[in-house]
Enzyme design. Structure first.
Site, short mmCIF file in Angstrom:
data_model
loop_
_atom_site.label_atom_id
_atom_site.label_comp_id
_atom_site.label_asym_id
_atom_site.label_seq_id
_atom_site.Cartn_x
_atom_site.Cartn_y
_atom_site.Cartn_z
N ASP A 8 0.88 -1.18 0.00
CA ASP A 8 0.00 0.00 0.00
C ASP A 8 0.91 1.22 0.00
O ASP A 8 2.13 1.12 0.19
CB ASP A 8 -0.91 -0.01 1.25
CG ASP A 8 -1.83 1.21 1.29
OD1 ASP A 8 -2.50 1.49 0.30
OD2 ASP A 8 -1.84 1.93 2.32
N SER A 9 0.31 2.40 -0.15
CA SER A 9 1.09 3.65 -0.11
C SER A 9 1.51 3.99 1.31
O SER A 9 2.19 4.99 1.52
CB SER A 9 0.25 4.79 -0.67
OG SER A 9 -0.84 5.03 0.22
N TYR A 40 -0.96 8.06 -2.89
CA TYR A 40 -1.09 7.67 -4.30
C TYR A 40 -2.27 8.39 -4.96
O TYR A 40 -2.31 8.55 -6.16
CB TYR A 40 -1.39 6.17 -4.41
CG TYR A 40 -0.22 5.22 -4.25
CD1 TYR A 40 1.07 5.67 -3.96
CD2 TYR A 40 -0.40 3.84 -4.41
CE1 TYR A 40 2.12 4.78 -3.83
CE2 TYR A 40 0.64 2.95 -4.28
CZ TYR A 40 1.91 3.41 -3.99
OH TYR A 40 2.94 2.53 -3.86
N GLY A 41 -3.22 8.77 -4.15
CA GLY A 41 -4.52 9.23 -4.66
C GLY A 41 -4.47 10.48 -5.51
O GLY A 41 -5.41 10.77 -6.25
N CYS A 72 -4.65 -1.77 -1.62
CA CYS A 72 -4.84 -0.34 -1.89
C CYS A 72 -5.84 -0.23 -3.04
O CYS A 72 -5.62 -0.79 -4.11
CB CYS A 72 -3.49 0.23 -2.31
SG CYS A 72 -3.54 1.90 -2.94
N ASN A 73 -6.93 0.48 -2.79
CA ASN A 73 -7.95 0.64 -3.83
C ASN A 73 -7.39 1.39 -5.05
O ASN A 73 -7.71 1.08 -6.19
CB ASN A 73 -9.14 1.44 -3.30
CG ASN A 73 -9.96 0.66 -2.30
OD1 ASN A 73 -10.98 0.09 -2.63
ND2 ASN A 73 -9.49 0.61 -1.06
N GLU A 151 -2.32 8.97 8.17
CA GLU A 151 -0.91 8.54 8.29
C GLU A 151 -0.26 9.09 9.55
O GLU A 151 0.57 8.45 10.16
CB GLU A 151 -0.11 8.99 7.06
CG GLU A 151 -0.35 8.16 5.82
CD GLU A 151 0.35 6.81 5.83
OE1 GLU A 151 1.51 6.73 6.26
OE2 GLU A 151 -0.29 5.82 5.42
N CYS A 183 -11.20 3.29 0.35
CA CYS A 183 -9.74 3.43 0.53
C CYS A 183 -9.39 2.64 1.78
O CYS A 183 -10.10 2.73 2.79
CB CYS A 183 -9.37 4.90 0.68
SG CYS A 183 -7.68 5.19 1.25
N THR A 184 -8.30 1.88 1.72
CA THR A 184 -7.98 0.99 2.84
C THR A 184 -7.54 1.75 4.10
O THR A 184 -7.47 1.16 5.18
CB THR A 184 -6.90 -0.03 2.44
OG1 THR A 184 -5.78 0.67 1.89
CG2 THR A 184 -7.46 -1.01 1.42
N HIS A 185 -7.24 3.02 3.96
CA HIS A 185 -6.90 3.82 5.16
C HIS A 185 -8.15 4.10 6.01
O HIS A 185 -8.04 4.30 7.22
CB HIS A 185 -6.30 5.18 4.77
CG HIS A 185 -4.85 5.13 4.41
ND1 HIS A 185 -4.38 4.60 3.23
CD2 HIS A 185 -3.75 5.57 5.09
CE1 HIS A 185 -3.06 4.72 3.19
NE2 HIS A 185 -2.65 5.31 4.31
N1 DGL Z 1 -4.83 3.18 0.90
C1 DGL Z 1 -4.95 3.59 -0.43
C2 DGL Z 1 -6.24 3.25 -1.10
O1 DGL Z 1 -6.88 2.29 -0.70
C3 DGL Z 1 -4.10 4.69 -0.95
C4 DGL Z 1 -4.43 6.06 -0.52
C5 DGL Z 1 -3.43 7.07 -1.02
O2 DGL Z 1 -2.23 6.80 -0.93
O3 DGL Z 1 -3.87 8.11 -1.51
O4 DGL Z 1 -6.66 3.89 -2.03
#
Ligand code: DGL
Length: 268
Positions: A8-9, A40-41, A72-73, A151, A183-185
């Site tokens: 993941d990011s 990443y988004g 990570c989505n 984060e 989003c997994t966060h």
């Molecule tokens: N956890 C990520 C997701 O599920 C990445 C979020 C990010 O880095 O912007 O999309």
């Protein structure tokens, strides 16, 4: 026993890893947090695809992982197709916003989807939306800035509350009764979301579905071993500060595997 790589990011994929550690504890897990490149988004699709390929190359060739969970989505939306094409010998699982389960749960037929800008703009996501039956309203809510707040696990939750107040205003005044956490966060702020939203709002996230899928990819002998053998290993890789990743992970995850996790700084 399988060697399973997650990436993941940053911290987000830990929300899926936690379920895997609880339910499939017998395997060896490698978790790669690409924190140097978080979030990443807000990045371009081409960049995410290239990065996904580099991380999977590392997890498979250097770490010997035969199963990869793109936890990570955003990376799933942009990169999983290329990853599967480039690494046909690997089993590659991804995570997608739970749109389908949301359509089965909603009573008002109005659904909010909180996800990164890259996920919401991706072809994969919009293709998924276009396969849904007619008659549903989807309110797309870009989570710009929220991942960075999550984060910083030591940050005052007030800042996240403020973010929710500003960015969920339209959702709260809509007919929507269901919010997809794309989003997994986001599962890490589920309590704050519950506090912020009225009690009839249902939250949907797909971490458990990913772990069910993972379980179905494991050898049946491995799955039965999970009932008997205590734990495999957990190795955390991070390209910023691996010990900081471990302390944040220990704060977020209650699983006992966190107590004996090893860490490594990654120059990738
Ligand atoms: N956890 C990520 C997701 O599920 C990445 C979020 C990010 O880095 O912007 O999309």
């Amino acid at each position: 026993m399988s060697n399973i790589g997650f990436f993941d990011s940053g911290l987000g994929g830990l929300s899926i890893l936690e379920l895997a550690l609880d339910q499939l504890p017998h395997h060896d897990y490698v978790y790669l947090a690409d924190t140097a490149n978080n979030p990443y988004g807000e990045k371009e699709g081409a960049w995410i695809r290239e990065r996904g390929l580099a991380l999977v190359e590392h997890l498979s060739r250097v770490r010997g992982c035969s199963i990869i969970v793109v936890a990570c989505n955003t990376a799933t939306a942009e990169a999983i197709q290329d990853i599967r094409l480039h690494f046909p010998h690997l089993r590659v699982l991804g995570v997608e916003p739970g749109i389908k389960p949301a359509t089965l749960q909603t009573k008002t037929k109005s659904i909010g989807i909180l996800a990164t800008k890259a996920t919401l703009e991706s072809k994969k996501f919009n293709d998924l939306i276009s396969t849904m039956p007619r008659g549903f309203d989807f309110l797309k809510i870009p989570g710009t800035g929220l991942v960075e707040l999550i984060e910083e696990t030591s940050r005052d939750p007030f800042q996240i509350q403020r973010w929710l107040e500003t960015h969920l205003l339209e959702f709260r005044s809509s007919q929507a009764d269901t919010l997809v956490l794309g989003c997994t966060h986001y599962p890490f702020i589920i309590d704050l979301l519950h506090n912020h939203l009225s009690p009839h709002i249902q939250l949907v996230h797909t971490g458990q579905a990913v772990v069910n899928h993972l379980s179905s990819h494991l050898h049946p002998v491995d799955v039965s071993m999970d009932a008997k053998v205590s734990t495999g290993s957990l190795h955390l890789l991070c390209n910023v500060d691996a010990s900081l990743l471990l302390s944040k992970a220990q704060k977020l995850l209650k699983n006992k595997a966190m107590a004996h996790a090893s860490t490594e700084f990654l120059t990738l």
